[in-house]
Design an enzyme around this catalytic site. Sequence first.
Site, PDB file in Angstrom:
ATOM      1  N   GLY A  98       0.831  -1.207   0.000  1.00 17.31           N
ATOM      2  CA  GLY A  98       0.000   0.000   0.000  1.00 17.31           C
ATOM      3  C   GLY A  98       0.863   1.255   0.000  1.00 17.31           C
ATOM      4  N   SER A 125       1.506   3.482  -2.273  1.00 19.64           N
ATOM      5  CA  SER A 125       1.262   4.574  -3.216  1.00 19.64           C
ATOM      6  C   SER A 125       0.434   5.707  -2.623  1.00 19.64           C
ATOM      7  CB  SER A 125       0.557   4.027  -4.466  1.00 19.64           C
ATOM      8  OG  SER A 125      -0.709   3.515  -4.117  1.00 19.64           O
ATOM      9  N   ARG A 126      -0.116   5.496  -1.404  1.00 23.21           N
ATOM     10  CA  ARG A 126      -1.004   6.522  -0.826  1.00 23.21           C
ATOM     11  C   ARG A 126      -0.792   6.622   0.673  1.00 23.21           C
ATOM     12  NH1 ARG A 126      -6.872   4.461  -2.253  1.00 23.21           N
ATOM     13  NH2 ARG A 126      -7.270   6.195  -0.859  1.00 23.21           N
ATOM     14  N   ASP A 132      -3.584  -7.422  -5.776  1.00 21.46           N
ATOM     15  CA  ASP A 132      -4.805  -7.254  -4.983  1.00 21.46           C
ATOM     16  C   ASP A 132      -4.700  -8.136  -3.735  1.00 21.46           C
ATOM     17  OD1 ASP A 132      -7.265  -7.117  -3.846  1.00 21.46           O
ATOM     18  OD2 ASP A 132      -8.378  -7.823  -5.616  1.00 21.46           O
ATOM     19  N   ASN A 163       1.779  -2.388   5.383  1.00 15.10           N
ATOM     20  CA  ASN A 163       1.016  -1.167   5.661  1.00 15.10           C
ATOM     21  C   ASN A 163      -0.399  -1.201   5.083  1.00 15.10           C
ATOM     22  OD1 ASN A 163       0.542   1.920   5.873  1.00 15.10           O
ATOM     23  ND2 ASN A 163       0.471   1.503   3.666  1.00 15.10           N
ATOM     24  N   SER A 165      -3.217  -0.643  14.733  1.00 14.84           N
ATOM     25  CA  SER A 165      -4.047   0.535  15.009  1.00 14.84           C
ATOM     26  C   SER A 165      -4.326   0.618  16.508  1.00 14.84           C
ATOM     27  CB  SER A 165      -5.384   0.423  14.265  1.00 14.84           C
ATOM     28  OG  SER A 165      -6.284   1.419  14.707  1.00 14.84           O
ATOM     29  N   TYR A 169     -12.677  -4.278  11.930  1.00 19.20           N
ATOM     30  CA  TYR A 169     -11.379  -3.594  11.758  1.00 19.20           C
ATOM     31  C   TYR A 169     -10.547  -3.726  13.030  1.00 19.20           C
ATOM     32  CZ  TYR A 169      -8.061   0.226  10.967  1.00 19.20           C
ATOM     33  OH  TYR A 169      -6.908   0.977  10.825  1.00 19.20           O
ATOM     34  N   ALA A 207     -10.838  -5.965  15.319  1.00 18.43           N
ATOM     35  CA  ALA A 207     -10.457  -7.371  15.495  1.00 18.43           C
ATOM     36  C   ALA A 207      -9.274  -7.737  14.600  1.00 18.43           C
ATOM     37  CB  ALA A 207     -11.658  -8.273  15.183  1.00 18.43           C
ATOM     38  N   LYS A 235      -6.917  -5.772  13.545  1.00 16.79           N
ATOM     39  CA  LYS A 235      -5.687  -5.122  14.022  1.00 16.79           C
ATOM     40  C   LYS A 235      -5.199  -5.767  15.323  1.00 16.79           C
ATOM     41  CE  LYS A 235      -5.277  -2.147  10.657  1.00 16.79           C
ATOM     42  NZ  LYS A 235      -4.160  -2.239   9.706  1.00 16.79           N
TER      43      LYS A 235
HETATM   44  P1  NAD Z   1      -5.261   4.674   2.735  1.00 16.05           P
HETATM   45  O1  NAD Z   1      -6.643   4.251   2.422  1.00 16.05           O
HETATM   46  O2  NAD Z   1      -4.761   5.980   2.277  1.00 16.05           O
HETATM   47  O3  NAD Z   1      -4.222   3.555   2.252  1.00 16.05           O
HETATM   48  C1  NAD Z   1      -4.507   2.186   2.332  1.00 16.05           C
HETATM   49  C2  NAD Z   1      -3.570   1.455   1.408  1.00 16.05           C
HETATM   50  O4  NAD Z   1      -3.899   0.061   1.386  1.00 16.05           O
HETATM   51  C3  NAD Z   1      -3.666   1.969  -0.027  1.00 16.05           C
HETATM   52  O5  NAD Z   1      -2.382   2.084  -0.596  1.00 16.05           O
HETATM   53  C4  NAD Z   1      -4.456   0.869  -0.720  1.00 16.05           C
HETATM   54  O6  NAD Z   1      -4.153   0.732  -2.095  1.00 16.05           O
HETATM   55  C5  NAD Z   1      -4.001  -0.362   0.052  1.00 16.05           C
HETATM   56  N1  NAD Z   1      -4.992  -1.412  -0.105  1.00 16.05           N
HETATM   57  C6  NAD Z   1      -6.258  -1.432   0.371  1.00 16.05           C
HETATM   58  N2  NAD Z   1      -6.901  -2.520  -0.083  1.00 16.05           N
HETATM   59  C7  NAD Z   1      -6.018  -3.210  -0.851  1.00 16.05           C
HETATM   60  C8  NAD Z   1      -6.094  -4.406  -1.604  1.00 16.05           C
HETATM   61  N3  NAD Z   1      -7.222  -5.154  -1.683  1.00 16.05           N
HETATM   62  N4  NAD Z   1      -5.003  -4.792  -2.300  1.00 16.05           N
HETATM   63  C9  NAD Z   1      -3.871  -4.061  -2.254  1.00 16.05           C
HETATM   64  N5  NAD Z   1      -3.734  -2.929  -1.560  1.00 16.05           N
HETATM   65  C10 NAD Z   1      -4.805  -2.502  -0.869  1.00 16.05           C
HETATM   66  O7  NAD Z   1      -5.156   4.557   4.324  1.00 16.05           O
HETATM   67  P2  NAD Z   1      -3.961   4.816   5.357  1.00 16.05           P
HETATM   68  O8  NAD Z   1      -4.543   5.607   6.443  1.00 16.05           O
HETATM   69  O9  NAD Z   1      -2.728   5.275   4.685  1.00 16.05           O
HETATM   70  O10 NAD Z   1      -3.772   3.323   5.903  1.00 16.05           O
HETATM   71  C11 NAD Z   1      -2.523   2.646   5.955  1.00 16.05           C
HETATM   72  C12 NAD Z   1      -2.531   1.694   7.128  1.00 16.05           C
HETATM   73  O11 NAD Z   1      -2.621   2.434   8.339  1.00 16.05           O
HETATM   74  C13 NAD Z   1      -3.718   0.717   7.130  1.00 16.05           C
HETATM   75  O12 NAD Z   1      -3.286  -0.567   7.534  1.00 16.05           O
HETATM   76  C14 NAD Z   1      -4.651   1.318   8.177  1.00 16.05           C
HETATM   77  O13 NAD Z   1      -5.489   0.353   8.755  1.00 16.05           O
HETATM   78  C15 NAD Z   1      -3.638   1.879   9.154  1.00 16.05           C
HETATM   79  N6  NAD Z   1      -4.164   2.911  10.048  1.00 16.05           N
HETATM   80  C16 NAD Z   1      -4.720   4.046   9.547  1.00 16.05           C
HETATM   81  C17 NAD Z   1      -5.216   5.002  10.432  1.00 16.05           C
HETATM   82  C18 NAD Z   1      -5.861   6.281   9.951  1.00 16.05           C
HETATM   83  O14 NAD Z   1      -6.487   6.978  10.762  1.00 16.05           O
HETATM   84  N7  NAD Z   1      -5.721   6.662   8.692  1.00 16.05           N
HETATM   85  C19 NAD Z   1      -5.124   4.791  11.819  1.00 16.05           C
HETATM   86  C20 NAD Z   1      -4.531   3.618  12.290  1.00 16.05           C
HETATM   87  C21 NAD Z   1      -4.047   2.681  11.390  1.00 16.05           C
END
Ligand code: NAD
Length: 250
Positions: A13, A15-16, A62, A89, A144, A158, A160, A162
Amino acid sequence: MLDLTGKVILVTGGSRGIGAATVRTLAAAGAEVVVHYGHSAAEAEAIVQEVGPTRARALGADLGRPGVAPTLFRDAVAWRGRIDVLVNNAGVAPSVTVDDPLADWERTWAHTLQVNLVTLADLCREAIVHYRTRQGGSIINVASRAAFRGDNPDAMHYAASKGGVIALTRSIARGYARENILAYAVAPGWVRTDMAQGYLRDHASEIAREIPLGDVVPPEEVAHTVAFLASGLARHMTGATLDLNGASYT
Ligand code: NAD
């Protein structure tokens, strides 16, 4: 600045959001990074161009599809002949509640557990097998705060998933420390990314009140924590989960 020169790191993940911030930080510290992406090759390619194509390459898969981990990990290894650090990630946080039809509930649970826990575990498995041939390596899993304090009623799956990530991480640390395989988790509270933006927008004042530090976590702080763990400077922290939540534990 930490020096990650010579380390080859796979970020899922990447790219974002937190993943993209992590790729930027790792590359700036000298690492070579495989930028895994789920949906947008263009987004991943943009990050690769930004940090420099000699320093990064994009790889799509995926993670919601069972069985993808061996091919993804093998293709990541093929780039530089090895992976030193795996950063799991990628994650999803769809909504479902007890008031939704059972079919929706089960589909949402299954997809969330597949992406957040089962494919993550599959990638850990590939990494452990690879690290054994190379006298060690590291795994950093993004969990998380929800694992500890639970989540809202529409995100119990979610929380569960994590919680499972943290238990898995500790088990890997215990089970493979003697083979120099290290495993860590990070547990952010709210981070300002696409995943959280709707909730953060709708609950801005409530969130600011509940966080003693006064603001949500910048993605770059998660990235810096990951870079620290990837550096090898924290070997004896193996098994630990690092909180990033501005002291909003409960
Ligand atoms: P985001 O939605 O910006 O990024 C999620 C990433 O996961 C993306 O790059 C997406 O392409 C990838 N992804 C999702 N489904 C996928 C799939 N089926 N196949 C391949 N890739 C997939 O969110 P983020 O906030 O950057 O999240 C990153 C991590 O941090 C996650 O594990 C999330 O649970 C965790 N997190 C986020 C927060 C928050 O508040 N944003 C808090 C705690 C933990």
